[in-house]
Design a protein around this motif. Sequence first.
Motif, mmCIF file in Angstrom:
data_model
loop_
_atom_site.group_PDB
_atom_site.id
_atom_site.type_symbol
_atom_site.label_atom_id
_atom_site.label_comp_id
_atom_site.label_asym_id
_atom_site.label_seq_id
_atom_site.Cartn_x
_atom_site.Cartn_y
_atom_site.Cartn_z
ATOM 1 N N GLY A 165 7.582 -8.803 3.002
ATOM 2 C CA GLY A 165 7.374 -7.638 3.852
ATOM 3 C C GLY A 165 6.504 -6.517 3.393
ATOM 4 N N ILE A 166 5.841 -5.589 4.333
ATOM 5 C CA ILE A 166 4.667 -4.992 3.771
ATOM 6 C C ILE A 166 5.018 -3.448 4.474
ATOM 7 C CG2 ILE A 166 2.168 -4.567 4.027
ATOM 8 C CD1 ILE A 166 1.722 -7.557 4.891
ATOM 9 N N LEU A 167 4.839 -2.562 3.140
ATOM 10 C CA LEU A 167 5.109 -1.237 3.433
ATOM 11 C C LEU A 167 3.813 -0.478 3.248
ATOM 12 C CD1 LEU A 167 8.416 -0.660 1.633
ATOM 13 C CD2 LEU A 167 7.911 -1.324 3.980
ATOM 14 N N ASN A 168 3.530 0.726 3.731
ATOM 15 C CA ASN A 168 2.280 1.484 3.230
ATOM 16 C C ASN A 168 2.828 2.769 3.418
ATOM 17 O OD1 ASN A 168 0.965 3.236 5.738
ATOM 18 N ND2 ASN A 168 1.536 1.075 6.571
ATOM 19 N N ASP A 169 2.078 3.744 2.705
ATOM 20 C CA ASP A 169 2.370 5.469 2.550
ATOM 21 C C ASP A 169 1.330 6.168 3.560
ATOM 22 O OD1 ASP A 169 -0.087 5.478 1.319
ATOM 23 O OD2 ASP A 169 0.698 6.355 -0.436
ATOM 24 N N LYS A 170 0.913 5.506 4.554
ATOM 25 C CA LYS A 170 -0.113 6.210 5.733
ATOM 26 C C LYS A 170 -1.417 7.005 5.067
ATOM 27 C CE LYS A 170 4.078 7.348 8.508
ATOM 28 N NZ LYS A 170 4.860 8.456 9.177
ATOM 29 N N THR A 171 -1.503 6.890 3.719
ATOM 30 C CA THR A 171 -2.788 7.443 3.154
ATOM 31 C C THR A 171 -3.947 6.492 3.349
ATOM 32 O OG1 THR A 171 -2.796 6.444 0.832
ATOM 33 C CG2 THR A 171 -1.353 8.458 1.235
ATOM 34 N N THR A 172 -5.060 7.042 3.011
ATOM 35 C CA THR A 172 -6.269 6.292 3.109
ATOM 36 C C THR A 172 -6.301 5.149 2.058
ATOM 37 O OG1 THR A 172 -7.522 8.264 3.752
ATOM 38 C CG2 THR A 172 -8.958 6.235 3.112
ATOM 39 N N TYR A 173 -5.839 5.144 1.154
ATOM 40 C CA TYR A 173 -5.700 4.122 -0.033
ATOM 41 C C TYR A 173 -4.623 3.180 0.298
ATOM 42 C CZ TYR A 173 -4.043 1.893 -4.192
ATOM 43 O OH TYR A 173 -3.525 1.064 -5.033
ATOM 44 N N GLY A 174 -3.251 3.587 0.672
ATOM 45 C CA GLY A 174 -2.232 2.905 0.730
ATOM 46 C C GLY A 174 -2.212 1.978 2.132
ATOM 47 N N ARG A 175 -2.439 2.778 3.244
ATOM 48 C CA ARG A 175 -2.703 2.186 4.417
ATOM 49 C C ARG A 175 -3.948 1.115 4.241
ATOM 50 N NH1 ARG A 175 -0.854 2.767 9.883
ATOM 51 N NH2 ARG A 175 -1.395 0.814 10.863
ATOM 52 N N GLY A 176 -5.036 1.374 3.778
ATOM 53 C CA GLY A 176 -6.295 0.610 3.707
ATOM 54 C C GLY A 176 -5.761 -0.920 2.883
ATOM 55 N N LEU A 177 -5.206 -0.353 1.787
ATOM 56 C CA LEU A 177 -4.746 -1.711 0.961
ATOM 57 C C LEU A 177 -3.776 -2.693 1.446
ATOM 58 C CD1 LEU A 177 -5.157 -3.112 -1.917
ATOM 59 C CD2 LEU A 177 -3.683 -1.761 -2.845
ATOM 60 N N ALA A 178 -2.624 -1.935 2.073
ATOM 61 C CA ALA A 178 -1.524 -2.765 2.714
ATOM 62 C C ALA A 178 -2.302 -3.678 3.974
ATOM 63 C CB ALA A 178 -0.567 -1.924 3.499
ATOM 64 N N ASP A 179 -3.301 -2.916 4.638
ATOM 65 C CA ASP A 179 -3.677 -3.557 5.829
ATOM 66 C C ASP A 179 -4.767 -4.834 5.371
ATOM 67 O OD1 ASP A 179 -2.562 -2.058 7.660
ATOM 68 O OD2 ASP A 179 -4.335 -1.082 8.304
ATOM 69 N N GLU A 180 -5.330 -4.537 4.381
ATOM 70 C CA GLU A 180 -6.451 -5.439 3.879
ATOM 71 C C GLU A 180 -5.559 -6.737 3.457
ATOM 72 O OE1 GLU A 180 -9.543 -6.102 4.294
ATOM 73 O OE2 GLU A 180 -9.997 -3.950 4.603
ATOM 74 N N THR A 181 -4.524 -6.495 2.677
ATOM 75 C CA THR A 181 -3.547 -7.588 2.018
ATOM 76 C C THR A 181 -2.992 -8.423 3.248
ATOM 77 O OG1 THR A 181 -2.926 -6.459 0.143
ATOM 78 C CG2 THR A 181 -1.476 -8.002 0.828
ATOM 79 N N LYS A 182 -2.506 -7.603 4.575
ATOM 80 C CA LYS A 182 -1.844 -8.263 5.618
ATOM 81 C C LYS A 182 -2.730 -9.191 6.453
ATOM 82 C CE LYS A 182 -0.816 -6.989 10.150
ATOM 83 N NZ LYS A 182 0.345 -7.840 10.613
ATOM 84 N N ARG A 183 -4.130 -8.417 6.179
ATOM 85 C CA ARG A 183 -5.022 -9.411 7.049
ATOM 86 C C ARG A 183 -5.469 -10.567 6.308
ATOM 87 N NH1 ARG A 183 -8.720 -5.634 7.138
ATOM 88 N NH2 ARG A 183 -8.105 -4.728 9.299
ATOM 89 N N ALA A 184 -5.640 -10.419 5.059
ATOM 90 C CA ALA A 184 -5.715 -12.011 4.125
ATOM 91 C C ALA A 184 -4.535 -12.774 4.404
ATOM 92 C CB ALA A 184 -6.101 -11.288 2.802
ATOM 93 N N LEU A 185 -3.348 -12.461 4.014
ATOM 94 C CA LEU A 185 -2.000 -13.024 4.259
ATOM 95 C C LEU A 185 -2.041 -13.828 5.744
ATOM 96 C CD1 LEU A 185 0.776 -10.905 2.884
ATOM 97 C CD2 LEU A 185 0.058 -13.193 1.973
ATOM 98 N N ASN A 186 -2.171 -13.281 6.784
ATOM 99 C CA ASN A 186 -2.085 -13.795 8.265
ATOM 100 C C ASN A 186 -3.324 -14.813 8.298
ATOM 101 O OD1 ASN A 186 -1.524 -10.331 10.009
ATOM 102 N ND2 ASN A 186 -0.190 -11.779 8.689
ATOM 103 N N LYS A 187 -4.405 -14.678 7.674
ATOM 104 C CA LYS A 187 -5.441 -15.728 7.816
ATOM 105 C C LYS A 187 -5.005 -17.079 7.076
ATOM 106 C CE LYS A 187 -10.695 -16.003 6.880
ATOM 107 N NZ LYS A 187 -11.777 -15.406 6.444
#
Length: 372
Positions: A165-187
């Motif tokens: 599961g992936i969660l994020n807090d909608k902030t520039t930092y939190g959303r950005g880090l979650a999205d980068e982790t998701k992108r790398a995982l999906n790849k």
Amino acid sequence: MTSLKLIGFALGALIALSTEALAEDITIAVAGPITGGESAFGRQMKNGAEMAVEQINASGGVLGKRLALDIEDDACDPKQARSVAEKIAAAKIPFVAGHFCSSSSIPASEAYADGNVLQITPASTNPLFTERKLWNVARVCGRDDQQGQVAADYIAKHFKGKNIGILNDKTTYGRGLADETKRALNKAGVIEKIYESYNKGDKDFNAIVSRLKRDNIDLVYVGGYHQEAGLILRQMRDQGLKTVLMSGDALADKEFASVTGVAGAGTLFTFGPDPRNKPAAAAIVSKFKARNVDPEGYTLYTYAAVQVWTQAAIKVGTTDPRKVMDVIKAGSWDTVIGKLEYDAKGDIKQIDYVVYRWDDKGGYSETNPSAF
């Protein structure tokens, strides 16, 4: 001339000399969350900057002058950060070590660029900070795309075939880090079962925890800050979940353990190699410990930011921000976190994130490298 007049002239002379001496100081700034939910990290930055200024002054200062430190509070609020930046620029301060939150560093950097202030962030990891071709920005930490890749590699190897599961807090930092982790995982071929958001400052996560429980999530990656991550973990344990929680560098403060208690044991997070263990930091770490200060997290990163600016200003022979930045990007700098070199954007070339694990004693250490 009466004795009173003599005393008056003498006092005036002393005041004039004192004012002249103060005018000779070079003021630099540190800006971060001195108050608010992320004040633990503001305290780290303040400690690092104060120690750096003290040690630099003890070694002769910069260009024959002493450094003075201006400490500014942005509370990790973008609007407040912009106001702080405008204040620093209006005071013609040539350099700021700051900010902590990416959502503060990014808007502040624009005011610094317009106001001729060189900015080195010790902690803001969102790629956008250095991707806008601003002349005045640099950092001594890595980026979310690098940090997210390390987290994804660890998850793909150690939780292969598990529910993520992936969660994020909608902030520039939190959303950005979650999205980068998701992108790398999906790849890597790992598709998360849950991707949800919450609001920074939330305290009740039972609805999210119930969904994690329903979907049998084995590991939840949280893009966010330590207080909310700690509450998510506690509420998972309250509902009987053994789900592993993993996050980023915003867990690198002992306040996380104060939120979770012993329940925090086993929590994973990514951060750079612990600078407290580097030979270059040994003497400074000893000075901190002599004052009962643990230079954890971004304390030494802030110290390093001040070191980089100081060395570059001395090398070029001026505090002119544009000239100093040109030298920073062209040089190599010895700091308490190691030797640093920069690319044209202001990102460091030496990137090496590792995975840490919290223990049941309120401390954290690097996971077994051979296992990773």
